[in-house]
Every structure is written in C-alpha cells, then in structure tokens.
Design an enzyme around this catalytic site. Sequence first.
Site, PDB file in Angstrom:
ATOM      1  N   CYS A 145     -35.296 -18.618  11.181  1.00 40.40           N
ATOM      2  CA  CYS A 145     -35.561 -17.959  12.474  1.00 40.40           C
ATOM      3  C   CYS A 145     -36.862 -17.160  12.447  1.00 40.40           C
ATOM      4  CB  CYS A 145     -34.392 -17.032  12.811  1.00 40.40           C
ATOM      5  SG  CYS A 145     -34.399 -16.568  14.552  1.00 40.40           S
ATOM      6  N   ASP A 161     -23.717 -11.366  12.383  1.00 39.68           N
ATOM      7  CA  ASP A 161     -24.893 -10.663  11.872  1.00 39.68           C
ATOM      8  C   ASP A 161     -24.498  -9.212  11.597  1.00 39.68           C
ATOM      9  OD1 ASP A 161     -27.492 -10.030  11.163  1.00 39.68           O
ATOM     10  OD2 ASP A 161     -28.245  -9.936  13.228  1.00 39.68           O
TER      11      ASP A 161
HETATM   12  O1  LIG Z   1     -35.748 -11.608  14.199  1.00 37.48           O
HETATM   13  C1  LIG Z   1     -35.772 -10.695  15.024  1.00 37.48           C
HETATM   14  O2  LIG Z   1     -36.753  -9.976  15.170  1.00 37.48           O
HETATM   15  C2  LIG Z   1     -34.583 -10.454  15.884  1.00 37.48           C
HETATM   16  C3  LIG Z   1     -34.729  -9.641  16.986  1.00 37.48           C
HETATM   17  C4  LIG Z   1     -33.648  -9.382  17.809  1.00 37.48           C
HETATM   18  C5  LIG Z   1     -32.408  -9.926  17.517  1.00 37.48           C
HETATM   19  C6  LIG Z   1     -32.238 -10.739  16.396  1.00 37.48           C
HETATM   20  C7  LIG Z   1     -33.309 -11.018  15.577  1.00 37.48           C
HETATM   21  N1  LIG Z   1     -33.179 -11.842  14.469  1.00 37.48           N
HETATM   22  C8  LIG Z   1     -31.955 -12.407  14.014  1.00 37.48           C
HETATM   23  O3  LIG Z   1     -31.234 -11.488  13.229  1.00 37.48           O
HETATM   24  C9  LIG Z   1     -30.490 -12.151  12.236  1.00 37.48           C
HETATM   25  C10 LIG Z   1     -30.696 -11.517  10.882  1.00 37.48           C
HETATM   26  O4  LIG Z   1     -32.017 -11.585  10.487  1.00 37.48           O
HETATM   27  P1  LIG Z   1     -32.503 -11.163   9.017  1.00 37.48           P
HETATM   28  O5  LIG Z   1     -32.461 -12.402   8.176  1.00 37.48           O
HETATM   29  O6  LIG Z   1     -31.593 -10.097   8.512  1.00 37.48           O
HETATM   30  O7  LIG Z   1     -33.872 -10.676   9.212  1.00 37.48           O
HETATM   31  C11 LIG Z   1     -30.905 -13.606  12.290  1.00 37.48           C
HETATM   32  O8  LIG Z   1     -29.898 -14.281  12.993  1.00 37.48           O
HETATM   33  C12 LIG Z   1     -32.140 -13.616  13.121  1.00 37.48           C
HETATM   34  O9  LIG Z   1     -32.127 -14.789  13.899  1.00 37.48           O
END
Ligand SMILES: O=C(O)c1ccccc1N[C@@H]1O[C@H](COP(=O)(O)O)[C@@H](O)[C@H]1O
Length: 219
Positions: free
Chosen positions: A8, A131
């Site tokens: 992502c 998450d």
């Molecule tokens: O990535 C971002 O900036 C974000 C912003 C708002 C909501 C979700 C976001 N990312 C998502 O969060 C999870 C966890 O990410 P991480 O691997 O802990 O950084 C993942 O699903 C991203 O898609």
Amino acid sequence: MPLLVKICGLSTRETLQTALDAGADMVGFVFFPPSPRHLSLELGRDLGRQVKQRALKVALTVDADDATLDNIMDALAPDIFQLHGKESVARLRDIKQRFGRPVMKAVPVETAVDLAALPGYAAVADRILFDARAPKDATRPGGLGAPFDWHLLENLKLALPYMVSGGLHAQNVADALRITRAGGVDVSSGVESAPGVKDPELIEAFIRAARTTQELSVR
Ligand SMILES: O=C(O)c1ccccc1N[C@@H]1O[C@H](COP(=O)(O)O)[C@@H](O)[C@H]1O
C-alpha cells in the site's frame, strides 16, 4: 486459498513496478491529503494505467464523500475500495451500490471490544482489513507502522475473507500469519525507508517472506 499480499501507499512508477514484478496481488493508492502517501488524481491516473491488470488496484480513502469517490473512479478505476475511516454499514452499502465495486472495510483493533463491530460490517463488506487502532491524536487512522495484538484474532470465526495490517514487515509477517490465519497481509510503513518513501528491496523482501510462509503452511 492463495495468500493475498498487498503493498500500500505506492506513489512512484519505479516502486509500483517493483511491487508488480515481485508478485504483489494488490497495489494500494492513498487518496487522503494528510497522509505522506497521498496521490493527486493525475498521478493516480498515471500509476493506475501502469498496473495493466497485473494486480488489483485498491483505492484507500478515509470518510470520503461521493464527489471524491467519483473523481477517484474516473482517475484510477479501482478494482476495490479500502474504506479506512469511520464509514457506517449504511455508507458501505451506498458506496457499493453507487460505484459497483467491492469494498474492504478497515476495522481498528486495540482490544477484543473492537471486534463487536464485525457482524454489521460482515453483512455488507466484501473483505475485512484488521489494522491497529491509531492513537487519538494521530494525523491519520492508519499507515503508522504500529502493530496490534494479533492474538485477539486467534479464535476469530468470520465468514468473510480478511487481511491483517499494522506494523508488518519482512521479519514479523510469518508470525502475524501463523497467529491470525489471515488470508492476506497489507503493508505500507514496513517497506519504506522514511514515511512515504518506498524501498524496492524492502518490498521484495516482504513479498518473499509472505510467500515463504504460505509455502510452509501448505506443506
Ligand atoms: O498509509 C497511509 O498513510 C494511510 C492513511 C490513512 C489510513 C490508512 C493508511 N494506511 C493503511 O494502514 C495500514 C497499516 O499500515 P502500516 O503498514 O502500519 O504503515 C495499511 O492497511 C495501510 O494500507
């Protein structure tokens, strides 16, 4: 079922290509201005064209209104919406009807109480993404590189595919999968050298580690 791996927050042609070549099943694009991974519609259009059906295009939004989703549909033509805000069950239903795309609802997890929201969402969503719950003063509800207690999902019975995210990286993805038995994993911070800056080697290492876990669990 084969494991789904989602990378992502991709925002450059080079790192998107790395994710595709390394075999990502889903590539995520963030449309949320406070995020360091936020994409303009023009860049979303450009990156979306590059995917060429080699992976599913996921549009990540946070409590977005219809006009915003319309613009994202036009630019990216996502295969699925990742709804990462406080969208209600009714809003999920509206989005599915209006845009004709599957939705993956992000459910923030900190304690077992957070799982109480599941039956409502499970009736409408196509997929659930667990998450870590963001701190109250966070500038965004995800993408913070923080894990949650995976044991909370140990005895989960959900008649819907689900993925796990939050603080994953190549060194802990095997444990996350073993404990949660999730059908997919999603990573952003764990494949970056700085917030918003994806690292090709970390992307490859993450996908390799997830696939190795998958192969071991099939045996
Ligand atoms: O990535 C971002 O900036 C974000 C912003 C708002 C909501 C979700 C976001 N990312 C998502 O969060 C999870 C966890 O990410 P991480 O691997 O802990 O950084 C993942 O699903 C991203 O898609």
